[in-house]
Design an enzyme around this catalytic site. Structure first.
Site, short mmCIF file in Angstrom:
data_model
loop_
_atom_site.label_atom_id
_atom_site.label_comp_id
_atom_site.label_asym_id
_atom_site.label_seq_id
_atom_site.Cartn_x
_atom_site.Cartn_y
_atom_site.Cartn_z
N CYS A 11 5.78 13.40 -7.41
CA CYS A 11 4.98 14.75 -7.86
C CYS A 11 3.97 14.56 -9.42
CB CYS A 11 6.21 15.89 -8.76
SG CYS A 11 4.69 17.18 -10.21
N ASN A 63 -4.90 -13.03 15.25
CA ASN A 63 -5.06 -10.67 14.77
C ASN A 63 -6.14 -11.00 16.00
OD1 ASN A 63 -6.12 -9.22 13.16
ND2 ASN A 63 -8.08 -9.57 13.17
N HIS A 92 0.37 -1.43 0.13
CA HIS A 92 0.19 -0.09 0.20
C HIS A 92 1.16 1.27 0.63
CE1 HIS A 92 -4.03 -1.87 1.36
NE2 HIS A 92 -3.96 -2.57 0.27
ZN LIG Z 1 6.84 17.67 -11.14
#
Ligand SMILES: [Zn+2]
Length: 245
Positions: free
Chosen positions: A128, A214, A120
């Site tokens: 960016c 768990n 994940h």
């Molecule tokens: Zn950039």
């Protein structure tokens, strides 16, 4: 604590190599990191679909970054717990091949785990949205409240958001590990989030076995050789002692 059950887990780990761990939020809640499925802490203040979905992020990146800044502040204060340390120790002893994790907090690495597959993503790097250039955590912290790239584009945390695909290479590697595993040790995941929840079936199809540690039931308990319900930290610490050297 039931010594018989951790003894059985230790035996599975010793005899069903290679062992691969698959971890979820339940490992990190014991370090004080809130799970978004139990709306406490910062998850009570922010709507996950607003700040943790790619559409929400694009709509209001400043609001989303306000949320991530608070998450990063939490991360700066927490430490790996017994559960993270036990898995790192098992890896150091050659008994855990890799940790496949749904967590983005980097606590497995901080505990000493080396082969960590972050399906994940991770909060430690951002990228960016326009040109893809990555930025490390330190740089991002300097650029808050709204981190932007040199090209002017908005930086997005390197975590997989709702509405985004999993990182292909990491997930393919996780699948390979699961298929080849003699034992898949699930820790702190209720196995409800797909496609990660499909990994145990890869192990079972490949002839491996499934063990689950768990708090509470999981979607795959009936398929597991062993289910331990309780604190991941306590159960794994005891298991490491049972494994011996
Ligand atoms: Zn950039």
């Amino acid at each position: 604590m039931d010594a018989v059950t951790t003894e059985r887990l230790a035996q599975l780990i010793r005899t069903r190599q290679p062992c691969v761990a698959l971890t979820g939020a339940g490992v990190s809640t014991e370090s004080g990191i809130p799970d978004f499925r139990s709306p406490t802490g910062i998850w009570a203040t922010y709507d996950p679909m607003e700040v943790a979905s790619i559409d929400g992020f694009r709509r209001d990146p400043a609001r989303a970054w306000e949320f991530y800044a608070r998450r990063l502040a939490v991360l700066a204060e927490v430490e790996p717990n017994e559960g993270h340390r036990a898995l790192a120790e098992l890896e150091a002893r050659g008994l855990v091949e890799a940790v496949v994790t749904q967590n983005v907090d980097g606590l497995h690495q901080r505990a000493g785990s080396r082969n960590v597959v972050e399906v994940h993503g991770s909060v430690r790097t951002s990228g960016c949205l326009d040109c893809g250039t990555p930025a490390g955590l330190e740089r991002v912290l300097e650029l808050l409240p709204l981190p932007t790239c040199e090209c002017g584009g908005i930086l997005k945390p390197g975590v997989v958001m709702f509405g985004e695909l999993l990182p292909e290479a990491a997930f393919a590697y996780a699948g390979e590990l699961a298929r080849a595993a003699g034992l898949l040790l699930v820790v702190g995941s209720s196995l409800e989030v797909h496609p990660v929840a499909g990994l145990p079936f890869e192990t079972l199809r490949g002839g491996g076995k499934l063990a689950i540690v768990n708090r509470g039931a999981t979607a795959l308990d009936e398929h597991a050789d062993l289910v331990l319900d309780g604190s991941a930290g306590e159960l794994l610490r005891e298991t490491v002692q049972e494994v011996g050297y």
